[in-house]
Design a protein around this motif. Structure first.
Motif, PDB file in Angstrom:
ATOM      1  N   THR A 189       0.804  -1.207   0.000  1.00 33.28           N
ATOM      2  CA  THR A 189       0.000   0.000   0.000  1.00 33.28           C
ATOM      3  C   THR A 189       0.840   1.262   0.000  1.00 33.28           C
ATOM      4  OG1 THR A 189      -0.183  -0.128   2.390  1.00 33.28           O
ATOM      5  CG2 THR A 189      -1.971  -1.069   1.097  1.00 33.28           C
ATOM      6  N   ALA A 190       2.133   1.114   0.113  1.00 30.87           N
ATOM      7  CA  ALA A 190       3.055   2.239  -0.031  1.00 30.87           C
ATOM      8  C   ALA A 190       2.697   3.410   0.851  1.00 30.87           C
ATOM      9  CB  ALA A 190       3.106   2.676  -1.496  1.00 30.87           C
ATOM     10  N   GLU A 191       2.269   3.129   2.076  1.00 30.73           N
ATOM     11  CA  GLU A 191       1.842   4.224   2.943  1.00 30.73           C
ATOM     12  C   GLU A 191       3.012   5.043   3.482  1.00 30.73           C
ATOM     13  OE1 GLU A 191      -1.403   3.799   1.838  1.00 30.73           O
ATOM     14  OE2 GLU A 191      -1.588   4.938   3.674  1.00 30.73           O
ATOM     15  N   ARG A 204       1.952   6.351  -9.938  1.00 33.15           N
ATOM     16  CA  ARG A 204       0.690   6.070 -10.631  1.00 33.15           C
ATOM     17  C   ARG A 204      -0.066   4.928  -9.958  1.00 33.15           C
ATOM     18  NH1 ARG A 204       3.993   7.233 -15.165  1.00 33.15           N
ATOM     19  NH2 ARG A 204       4.475   5.024 -15.466  1.00 33.15           N
ATOM     20  N   ARG A 205       0.665   3.891  -9.529  1.00 37.39           N
ATOM     21  CA  ARG A 205      -0.002   2.758  -8.874  1.00 37.39           C
ATOM     22  C   ARG A 205      -0.685   3.184  -7.584  1.00 37.39           C
ATOM     23  NH1 ARG A 205       1.727  -0.634  -5.019  1.00 37.39           N
ATOM     24  NH2 ARG A 205       3.951  -0.240  -5.291  1.00 37.39           N
ATOM     25  N   HIS A 242       0.464  -9.394  -6.038  1.00 37.33           N
ATOM     26  CA  HIS A 242       0.211  -8.053  -5.520  1.00 37.33           C
ATOM     27  C   HIS A 242      -1.274  -7.865  -5.210  1.00 37.33           C
ATOM     28  CE1 HIS A 242      -0.060  -3.726  -5.169  1.00 37.33           C
ATOM     29  NE2 HIS A 242      -0.898  -3.704  -6.184  1.00 37.33           N
ATOM     30  N   GLU A 243      -2.144  -8.405  -6.091  1.00 39.88           N
ATOM     31  CA  GLU A 243      -3.581  -8.240  -5.882  1.00 39.88           C
ATOM     32  C   GLU A 243      -4.027  -8.906  -4.582  1.00 39.88           C
ATOM     33  OE1 GLU A 243      -2.162  -9.215  -8.684  1.00 39.88           O
ATOM     34  OE2 GLU A 243      -2.553  -7.423  -9.910  1.00 39.88           O
ATOM     35  N   GLU A 244      -3.468 -10.104  -4.305  1.00 41.65           N
ATOM     36  CA  GLU A 244      -3.834 -10.798  -3.075  1.00 41.65           C
ATOM     37  C   GLU A 244      -3.369 -10.019  -1.857  1.00 41.65           C
ATOM     38  OE1 GLU A 244      -2.957 -15.026  -0.792  1.00 41.65           O
ATOM     39  OE2 GLU A 244      -2.299 -14.748  -2.855  1.00 41.65           O
ATOM     40  N   THR A 285      -5.656   4.861  -4.755  1.00 43.97           N
ATOM     41  CA  THR A 285      -6.391   5.885  -4.006  1.00 43.97           C
ATOM     42  C   THR A 285      -7.743   6.159  -4.647  1.00 43.97           C
ATOM     43  OG1 THR A 285      -4.304   6.901  -3.315  1.00 43.97           O
ATOM     44  CG2 THR A 285      -6.296   8.244  -3.125  1.00 43.97           C
ATOM     45  N   LEU A 286      -7.756   6.292  -5.977  1.00 43.63           N
ATOM     46  CA  LEU A 286      -9.022   6.535  -6.677  1.00 43.63           C
ATOM     47  C   LEU A 286      -9.970   5.360  -6.524  1.00 43.63           C
ATOM     48  CD1 LEU A 286      -8.054   8.205 -10.085  1.00 43.63           C
ATOM     49  CD2 LEU A 286      -9.265   9.251  -8.172  1.00 43.63           C
ATOM     50  N   GLU A 287      -9.408   4.158  -6.487  1.00 43.02           N
ATOM     51  CA  GLU A 287     -10.226   2.952  -6.454  1.00 43.02           C
ATOM     52  C   GLU A 287     -10.737   2.626  -5.060  1.00 43.02           C
ATOM     53  OE1 GLU A 287      -9.570  -1.773  -7.545  1.00 43.02           O
ATOM     54  OE2 GLU A 287      -8.297  -0.269  -8.465  1.00 43.02           O
ATOM     55  N   ILE A 288      -9.950   2.936  -4.032  1.00 43.03           N
ATOM     56  CA  ILE A 288     -10.283   2.494  -2.680  1.00 43.03           C
ATOM     57  C   ILE A 288     -10.470   3.653  -1.701  1.00 43.03           C
ATOM     58  CG2 ILE A 288      -9.512   1.128  -0.705  1.00 43.03           C
ATOM     59  CD1 ILE A 288     -10.273  -0.506  -3.168  1.00 43.03           C
ATOM     60  N   TYR A 289      -9.426   4.459  -1.522  1.00 42.26           N
ATOM     61  CA  TYR A 289      -9.432   5.413  -0.407  1.00 42.26           C
ATOM     62  C   TYR A 289     -10.367   6.598  -0.638  1.00 42.26           C
ATOM     63  CZ  TYR A 289      -5.663   2.642   1.475  1.00 42.26           C
ATOM     64  OH  TYR A 289      -4.942   1.606   1.979  1.00 42.26           O
ATOM     65  N   ALA A 290     -10.385   7.136  -1.866  1.00 43.41           N
ATOM     66  CA  ALA A 290     -11.310   8.234  -2.138  1.00 43.41           C
ATOM     67  C   ALA A 290     -12.769   7.793  -1.963  1.00 43.41           C
ATOM     68  CB  ALA A 290     -11.072   8.803  -3.539  1.00 43.41           C
ATOM     69  N   PRO A 291     -13.173   6.621  -2.485  1.00 41.92           N
ATOM     70  CA  PRO A 291     -14.551   6.175  -2.234  1.00 41.92           C
ATOM     71  C   PRO A 291     -14.864   5.958  -0.754  1.00 41.92           C
ATOM     72  CG  PRO A 291     -13.633   4.990  -4.093  1.00 41.92           C
ATOM     73  CD  PRO A 291     -12.509   5.763  -3.489  1.00 41.92           C
TER      74      PRO A 291
END
Length: 734
Positions: free
Chosen positions: A5-7, A182-183, A137-139, A188-194
């Protein structure tokens, strides 16, 4: 592999040898600003925050961010964002410590000992699963997301700190390589913003979207930003005129209000251009105005006054005050036509609603003096979080759980009514099945029909805004595999899959027992005569704990019934008897998912049939003369078993018919009438006409109980004068 997650952005953290041994935090202006922002906390709690800062600074000492700054600047910035929401002391301390477990040698027990168990649990919920080996990575992403949401369901502060963490990382990504930027931005657009949107954090939601957009498409963002700035300059006079017009009309109506104007976010404009295929010059409503009033009656009064000034666009009015969004958002939305035909959006709401609109669930801490503010939002958020726990309990696989929750994070809601007048929000495109599961799992599992606005409607047809929906249930009804392709909510999808998996297992167990008993009878032994010791040996060798598990493995094709039977008799090396007629497995056709009927030949009672066990699928039934299996039967003859129909299967089966007819007016209607008169249901019909001619071929799919019933039907249709030929269609593809 990069951190999932590169936090922390700590892929490389060089150690600085000449760092001061004990730097004075008061020398850091950012630290002083942060401490000054904690005035809402009592002095003793501020001291706890100071201690947490010193602990975090020491743990991260020598670590640098990729930007070259000391690592402590990141947790300090995250804690500062949390303090802006006036979160409690445990939340602020956890924000300061959120990376120490992940990036240093500090463990959870040490944090619990020094700062308390609640803080340690928060930090643990925020830490990545970097010590677990993942296949992809997806898992890894799915498992991290699952852990975060489970921690969030237990304590909402986890996700608020996580969102603040992600927001600061997006702001400081200049030193990160482009592909990683970009990843992280896409994630972020897919998970955190929603998630921010789902929690009503609209200000943060827009900022996360815009920052991600700029990182994924930097050139597009710059061009669009310049265009928006130019448009603002070109339209400054028009915008000022609209603003003054709104204020003047409200004064005339005796409405006290604050009026604000703003441009829409870059990303929302970009999405509109993309979705509607517009150029920037064609996107007219890039500006909006917000009117903030003292109470709800005044909001409706302001709406009436402004509709008298500017003509509303039909179909563009939404009353989110009477029917709030699931994230607690309340406002009146209307799009009106301004001077020179320019459309713009008006949002009208009270001060309390405006607070919730900007900060969402965080308003619980920001405006805690107001007893009623955010109470409804907290209840809705709690309900949503509990639904996540339900999803988790029904879904063992992290990737599947990830998929279900993502569905619920992009709602675009519609609102439907139950017969008792209860309003239920569903995602656009939702069906009556989604509604049934939203009400209760048992209603979803046993629904058979729906009445929409007092009219019968298919369970899988889309609902529309304002529909009144009544769900009809039956104790004998069960979920269908076909529902999975039409439902829109994660809850419905998860519950259906859970039920089907359990049903498939039960049906496969029954089929496996039946197949094993057949093999034992062929060997001259009844299953009831087997000693317990025989089963103990089989269970020990197979690794199964229960006899039912062995049955299920046989029914699912993971074990051969003949091998298990001979092992039970301690005759695993004995040859298969050759002097006996092969025993046929008797089926009813109603065994469920454990027995599947091949779509190529569509066998029906009366057809000579043969079955093949496929791993994970169970028993697949074909007709003996099915062209699709001719080669496979010769290549692997042991894979096939003889199957017979039970005398009265009591089920309807689908069959395709090819009917060549003369091209005359009304012939389709006459054939359909004859089929219906025979008591046969028509599932589907289409017409094949390669080129106009004397004859046309019609393809019917009908439901019959047996081969005899099909023969009677074909004789009836053949008597129609226009019918030249009728035959059963048995395709060549399995």
């Amino acid at each position: 592999m990069d951190p999932v997650t590169a936090e922390s952005l700590t892929a490389e953290m060089p150690v600085v040898d000449n760092a001061p041994e004990h730097p004075d935090p008061e020398d850091d202006p950012a630290y002083r600003v942060f401490i000054d922002s904690l005035v809402y906390l009592p002095p003793e709690e501020i001291e706890r925050v100071r201690a947490a800062y010193l602990f975090s600074e020491e743990a991260h000492r020598g670590q640098m961010r990729l930007s070259g700054e000391p690592y402590i600047t990141h947790p300090l910035a995250v804690a500062g964002a949390i303090a802006e929401w006036q979160m409690d002391v445990e939340g602020v301390v956890a924000a300061l410590l959120h990376d120490v477990m992940e990036d240093t040698s500090v463990g959870k027990s040490e944090i619990a000992e020094r700062f308390g168990r609640p803080v340690a649990d928060l930090v643990d919920g925020l830490s990545k699963l970097d010590k677990i080996e993942f296949q992809s990575h997806e898992e890894a992403q799915a498992e991290n997301f699952r852990k975060m949401l489970m921690a969030m369901a237990r304590d909402l502060r986890v996700v608020l700190i996580k969102l603040a963490d992600r927001h600061h990382n997006l702001q400081t990504m200049a030193a990160v390589r482009a592909d990683k930027r970009r990843r992280i931005a896409r994630e972020t657009l897919e998970i955190y913003a929603p998630i921010a949107n789902r929690l009503g954090l609209n200000k943060l939601f827009r900022e996360l979207q815009d920052l991600s957009f700029q990182l994924i498409y930097p050139m597009r963002a710059r061009v669009l930003g310049r265009a928006l700035k130019a448009a603002r300059g070109n339209r400054r006079e028009l915008l000022s005129r609209i603003l003054e017009g709104i204020k003047g009309r409200l004064r005339e109506a005796g409405v006290e209000a604050q009026v604000f104007g703003r441009a829409k976010s870059l990303y929302s404009i970009y999405r509109k251009m993309l979705d509607k295929r517009l150029s920037f010059s064609q996107v007219l409503d890039v500006y909006g105005f917000r009117v903030v009033v003292k109470d709800v009656p005044t909001a409706y009064l302001a709406l009436g006054a402004l509709h008298g000034l500017y003509k509303p666009v039909p179909g563009k009015f939404k009353d989110y005050i009477a029917v709030p969004k699931p994230n607690g958002y309340q406002s009146l939305h209307t799009t009106v036509i301004g001077p020179h035909g320019t459309p713009f959006e008006l949002q009208i709401r009270t001060e309390a609603m405006d607070n919730v609109a900007q900060e969402g669930i965080a308003s619980h801490w920001l405006y805690k003096d107001s007893e009623d503010l955010g109470v409804d939002l907290q209840q809705k958020t709690t309900k949503w979080l509990h639904s996540l726990l339900d999803l988790q309990s029904a879904t063992g696989d992290s990737t599947e759980f990830f998929e279900h929750v993502k569905v619920d994070l992009f709602p675009h809601e519609i609102y439907v009514f139950t017969p008792k007048g209860k309003i239920i929000a569903l995602p656009r495109g939702a069906t009556a099945v989604d509604l049934a599961y939203a009400i209760h799992s048992d209603i979803g599992n046993h629904c058979i029909a729906a009445h929409v606005n007092f009219k019968p409607m298919s369970l899988v047809d889309e609902l529309t805004n304002g529909d009144r929906v009544e769900i009809v249930t039956s104790a004998d009804a069960h979920p269908s595999q076909d529902w999975l392709s039409s439902v829109k909510t994660g809850r419905a999808r998860s519950k259906i899959r859970h039920y089907l998996k359990a049903a498939h297992h039960d049906e496969s167990t029954a089929l496996g027992e039946k197949m094993l008993n057949q093999e034992l009878r062929a060997l001259g032994v009844a299953a009831s005569e087997l000693p317990v010791s025989s089963w103990k040996n089989v269970l020990r060798d197979s690794g199964n704990k229960l006899i039912k598990e062995v049955y299920a493995d046989i029914g699912l094709g993971f074990r051969m019934a003949g091998v298990v039977a001979r092992r039970l008799l301690a005759r695993e090396d004995a040859p298969q008897p050759t002097d006996r007629p092969p025993a046929a497995l008797v089926i009813r056709g109603s065994e469920g998912m454990a027995v599947q009927f091949a779509p190529c030949c569509q066998p029906i009672p009366g057809d000579p049939i043969i079955g093949s066990i496929w791993k994970g699928k169970g028993l697949v039934i074909h007709t003996h003369d099915c062209p699709a299996i001719r080669k496979a039967r010769h290549v692997k003859p042991t894979k096939w078993i003889d199957v017979e129909w039970e005398p009265e299967p009591g089920k309807l089966f689908s069959v395709r018919l090819l009917i060549m007819v003369q091209n005359t007016v009304g012939v389709l209607g006459r054939i359909a009438t004859e089929i219906s008169r025979s008591g046969t249901n028509i599932e589907h019909v289409n017409m094949e006409e390669k080129r106009p001619g004397v004859h046309t071929t019609l393809r019917f799919t009908v439901q019959v109980a047996s081969r005899t019933a099909l023969a009677r039907l074909m004789r009836s249709v053949r008597r129609i004068p226009e019918v030249a030929r009728i035959s059963r269609d048995q395709g060549l593809t399995a």
